[in-house]
Design a protein around this motif. Structure first.
Motif, mmCIF file in Angstrom:
data_model
loop_
_atom_site.group_PDB
_atom_site.id
_atom_site.type_symbol
_atom_site.label_atom_id
_atom_site.label_comp_id
_atom_site.label_asym_id
_atom_site.label_seq_id
_atom_site.Cartn_x
_atom_site.Cartn_y
_atom_site.Cartn_z
ATOM 1 N N VAL A 18 72.225 85.385 69.444
ATOM 2 C CA VAL A 18 71.838 83.999 69.741
ATOM 3 C C VAL A 18 71.272 83.330 68.501
ATOM 4 O O VAL A 18 71.573 82.170 68.211
ATOM 5 N N ASN A 19 70.466 84.039 67.744
ATOM 6 C CA ASN A 19 69.891 83.463 66.529
ATOM 7 C C ASN A 19 70.952 83.157 65.487
ATOM 8 O O ASN A 19 70.863 82.158 64.775
ATOM 9 N N ASP A 20 71.963 84.004 65.390
ATOM 10 C CA ASP A 20 73.047 83.757 64.436
ATOM 11 C C ASP A 20 73.777 82.457 64.769
ATOM 12 O O ASP A 20 73.970 81.606 63.892
ATOM 13 N N ILE A 21 74.191 82.303 66.028
ATOM 14 C CA ILE A 21 74.929 81.090 66.385
ATOM 15 C C ILE A 21 74.005 79.877 66.425
ATOM 16 O O ILE A 21 74.442 78.745 66.189
ATOM 17 N N PHE A 22 72.718 80.089 66.696
ATOM 18 C CA PHE A 22 71.722 79.012 66.666
ATOM 19 C C PHE A 22 71.710 78.347 65.294
ATOM 20 O O PHE A 22 71.682 77.120 65.166
ATOM 21 N N ASN A 23 71.776 79.176 64.253
ATOM 22 C CA ASN A 23 71.772 78.650 62.887
ATOM 23 C C ASN A 23 73.123 78.054 62.503
ATOM 24 O O ASN A 23 73.190 77.015 61.845
ATOM 25 N N ILE A 24 74.199 78.702 62.912
ATOM 26 C CA ILE A 24 75.537 78.211 62.583
ATOM 27 C C ILE A 24 75.774 76.832 63.183
ATOM 28 O O ILE A 24 76.343 75.933 62.538
ATOM 29 N N PHE A 25 75.337 76.627 64.420
ATOM 30 C CA PHE A 25 75.556 75.353 65.111
ATOM 31 C C PHE A 25 74.442 74.339 64.848
ATOM 32 O O PHE A 25 74.453 73.256 65.421
#
Length: 240
Positions: free
Chosen positions: A101-108
């Protein structure tokens, strides 16, 4: 993974889909294209179980509700709903400990809109959030509707790169509605063409390049007009 057999859909006397038959195999990356009114959105909603077909059948090898992540153009949220509220709803209060979740939180780039009323976000911001929420549970089957709409170039390229990574490094299945040649070329390996509710073509990108030399040439051969005009018309209709 999913098998569609003679899918038909009617609203009263109006036929929206007529005899749609094709398979979606695990790990495939498919673009669905067609002009406005061709039945794209209806077909996607039937595939995802949001609405029921009038005729025909669909078979799933997995329980679709457990594996699908859907990003649609429109999303209606109760007043004062924020991104943080949705994240907590889906992942709980300890979502920050979830590495995915943190990875995609930053990507988006969700941090800048985390505590803003969703109904006050711009079109591009809502698009990012809708896409983020669609994949927050790490689904194996992802449905994306016109990814580029409302996004600035930097964010669009960033998200394309992310979904390209999914395509190349996982066995997830991508189903994408798009008229953007570059997007289709990077993210897909197969094209489904709808016209007036009928399936007109089911073709691999390899065959497209062999016969038409480019995706743009292929799309124009179906639309009968310049593809940029089709895209512009589609955006205008979605914003009415």
């Amino acid at each position: 993974m999913i098998s569609l057999n003679e899918i038909g859909k009617k609203y009263g006397k109006k036929t929206v889909l007529d005899g749609i038959t094709f398979n979606i195999n695990k790990g495939e990356n498919i673009a669905i294209i067609g002009a406005n009114g061709s039945g794209k959105s209806t077909l996607i909603e039937i595939i995802c179980g949001i609405q029921k077909q009038s005729s025909g059948s669909i078979e799933y090898t997995d329980e679709i509700s457990k594996v699908v992540g859907i990003q649609f153009q429109e999303g209606n949220w109760p007043p004062k709903t924020r991104a943080i509220d949705l994240i907590k709803f889906f992942k709980g209060r300890n979502w920050k400990k979830d590495e995915y979740v943190n990875d995609i939180f930053n990507i988006f780039e969700i941090s800048e809109i985390l505590k803003i009323d969703i109904n006050k976000l711009s079109l591009g911001q809502r698009q990012r959030l809708n896409c983020f929420i669609a994949i927050i549970d790490n689904p194996t089957f992802i449905v994306i509707d016109e990814l580029i709409t409302g996004l600035d170039l930097k964010v669009h390229l960033k998200l394309i790169k992310y979904f390209e990574k999914i395509k190349n490094k996982t066995d997830k299945t991508l189903l994408i509605v798009s008229h953007i040649p570059d997007e289709i070329e990077v993210l897909c390996d197969r094209i489904i063409v709808l016209k007036d509710g009928k399936l007109c073509d089911d073709i691999t990108l390899k065959e497209v390049f062999r016969t038409k030399k480019s995706i743009k040439n292929y799309l124009e051969s179906y639309f009968g007009e310049d593809i940029e005009e089709v895209i512009a018309n589609d955006k205008v209709e979605k914003n009415i």
